[in-house]
Design an enzyme around this catalytic site. Structure first.
Site, short mmCIF file in Angstrom:
data_model
loop_
_atom_site.label_atom_id
_atom_site.label_comp_id
_atom_site.label_asym_id
_atom_site.label_seq_id
_atom_site.Cartn_x
_atom_site.Cartn_y
_atom_site.Cartn_z
N SER A 143 7.53 7.92 -11.11
CA SER A 143 6.58 6.80 -11.22
C SER A 143 5.78 6.75 -12.51
O SER A 143 5.17 5.71 -12.81
CB SER A 143 5.60 6.83 -10.05
OG SER A 143 6.12 6.11 -8.98
N LYS A 173 6.47 3.89 -14.74
CA LYS A 173 5.96 2.55 -14.44
C LYS A 173 4.92 2.09 -15.47
O LYS A 173 4.78 0.90 -15.75
CB LYS A 173 5.35 2.51 -13.04
CG LYS A 173 6.40 2.71 -11.93
CD LYS A 173 5.75 2.90 -10.57
CE LYS A 173 6.81 3.10 -9.49
NZ LYS A 173 6.23 3.48 -8.19
N TYR A 220 16.35 0.67 -12.46
CA TYR A 220 15.12 1.31 -11.97
C TYR A 220 15.32 2.82 -11.77
O TYR A 220 14.46 3.62 -12.15
CB TYR A 220 14.69 0.64 -10.65
CG TYR A 220 13.50 1.30 -10.00
CD1 TYR A 220 12.20 1.10 -10.50
CD2 TYR A 220 13.65 2.13 -8.90
CE1 TYR A 220 11.11 1.72 -9.92
CE2 TYR A 220 12.56 2.76 -8.31
CZ TYR A 220 11.29 2.55 -8.82
OH TYR A 220 10.20 3.17 -8.24
N TYR A 232 -1.64 7.19 -6.80
CA TYR A 232 -1.30 6.70 -5.46
C TYR A 232 -2.58 6.34 -4.69
O TYR A 232 -3.58 5.96 -5.30
CB TYR A 232 -0.46 7.73 -4.69
CG TYR A 232 0.80 8.15 -5.41
CD1 TYR A 232 1.78 7.22 -5.71
CD2 TYR A 232 1.01 9.46 -5.80
CE1 TYR A 232 2.96 7.59 -6.36
CE2 TYR A 232 2.18 9.85 -6.45
CZ TYR A 232 3.14 8.91 -6.74
OH TYR A 232 4.28 9.28 -7.39
N VAL A 276 6.62 11.52 -8.30
CA VAL A 276 7.01 12.43 -7.21
C VAL A 276 7.80 13.66 -7.68
O VAL A 276 8.04 14.57 -6.90
CB VAL A 276 7.82 11.72 -6.11
CG1 VAL A 276 6.95 10.81 -5.28
CG2 VAL A 276 9.01 10.99 -6.67
N1 GLU Z 1 11.82 6.87 -8.12
C1 GLU Z 1 10.79 7.05 -7.15
C2 GLU Z 1 10.86 5.99 -6.06
O1 GLU Z 1 10.97 4.85 -6.36
C3 GLU Z 1 9.47 7.05 -7.83
C4 GLU Z 1 8.36 7.27 -6.88
C5 GLU Z 1 7.18 7.97 -7.47
O2 GLU Z 1 7.29 8.81 -8.35
O3 GLU Z 1 6.10 7.64 -7.00
O4 GLU Z 1 10.81 6.27 -4.90
#
Ligand code: GLU
Length: 308
Positions: A65, A68, A192, A244, A262
């Protein structure tokens, strides 16, 4: 440049490592499940190109994430503020990152770009004629930020996530139904999952954090890589939604703009001062690196790093 190992930082890492057995490595992306839960490392990158570190900072991990934030910067440069924020909101959700709950109502517009539904819409906005061209554009921005031309994608992690991304597929189809995604979902998921599987070490990550800390300038190359206003927007999302659904607690207890993934990575940006890259794959119940949070608490308290 190589990072210099510093005794106090090593002591903080050892202290924080003691909580790593209270968390768990993510396994819903099977390839991430192989990590060693007691790993913990940190690099701090300063604008004068000095770097201090502790732990095994050569160890590579995927951005997940954290990516992002960079895709958001790229699409804001590609498409402009109005186009992007007509399609995604600016509000925290209080829900887990992969929640499907809050996209009903409000014409399905995801509440922010840091949750998966919002991130899928952002990734969809990356310009280019093919998945390859779009991921290359993102990678070249990341390489420029990290002063490292060799950052690559972990194909193992990307395909492991691609095969098991049922929830993200569901989110994708829901968003397509509401006109927010207009490309084949398999193609979007390919892009993605590759974006999430961009792999680097703590030192690279600290350099990404430094670019945000320095308002979009890479002080090592001297280039304004991301416009100041876009860097400000990214940092603000890091504060409001970067950790989060414990971003509020993190802001109160630590107060550093940060984004976690994650994989156990955390990118921190201490405005005007330095960038931080952390890797600690043991996660707390919310999905944040448990050792990483402990380490940031120690650092922030000792050096008064809160921006508030
Ligand atoms: N690739 C992970 C997902 O989309 C990223 C989630 C994350 O790191 O919060 O579930």
């Amino acid at each position: 440049m190589a990072c210099k190992s510093v005794k106090e930082l090593q002591e903080f890492v050892e202290q924080a490592r003691s909580v790593t057995d209270k968390g768990k490595v993510a396994t819903y992306i099977p390839a991430l499940g192989k990590e060693n839960p007691s790993d913990l490392s940190i690099a701090i990158q300063y604008p004068d190109d000095t770097c201090i570190s502790a732990g095994d900072i050569e160890k590579k991990f995927t951005l997940q994430s954290i990516s992002k934030v960079i895709t958001l910067a790229l699409v804001l440069m590609d498409r402009g503020f109005d186009y992007v924020f007509e399609r995604i909101g600016m509000e925290p959700t209080g829900e887990p990152f992969n929640s499907i709950a809050k996209i009903e109502g409000e014409q399905a517009r995801p509440l922010n770009p840091m949750i998966n539904s919002g991130a899928l819409v952002v990734t969809h906005m990356i310009k280019g004629n093919s998945v390859e061209e779009r991921i290359e554009r993102l990678l070249s921005l990341i390489c420029e930020m990290a002063n490292d031309k060799e950052i690559e994608i972990s194909n193992e992690v990307a395909s492991s996530e691609f095969e098991t991304a049922h929830l993200n597929r569901a989110l994708g189809y829901f968003l397509m139904e509401h006109g927010l995604i207009k490309e084949p979902i398999e193609e979007l998921l390919d892009l993605y999952t590759k974006q999430c599987a961009i792999e680097m070490n703590c030192h690279d990550l600290a350099q990404l954090g430094m670019v945000f800390a320095m308002d979009g300038i890479n002080p090592i190359s001297g280039k304004q890589i991301i416009p100041k206003d876009i860097a400000r927007i990214c940092k603000t999302f890091m504060v409001t939604c970067g950790m989060y659904n414990e971003s509020g607690r993190f802001a109160i207890e630590i107060g550093i703009p940060a984004k976690s993934g994650v994989s156990g990575g955390i990118m921190g940006a201490v405005p005007g001062k330095f960038g931080i890259g952390i890797f600690g794959p043991s996660l707390n119940k919310i999905g944040n690196s448990i050792g990483g949070i402990e380490l940031l608490k120690l650092l922030s308290n000792k050096y008064q790093l809160s921006i508030f």
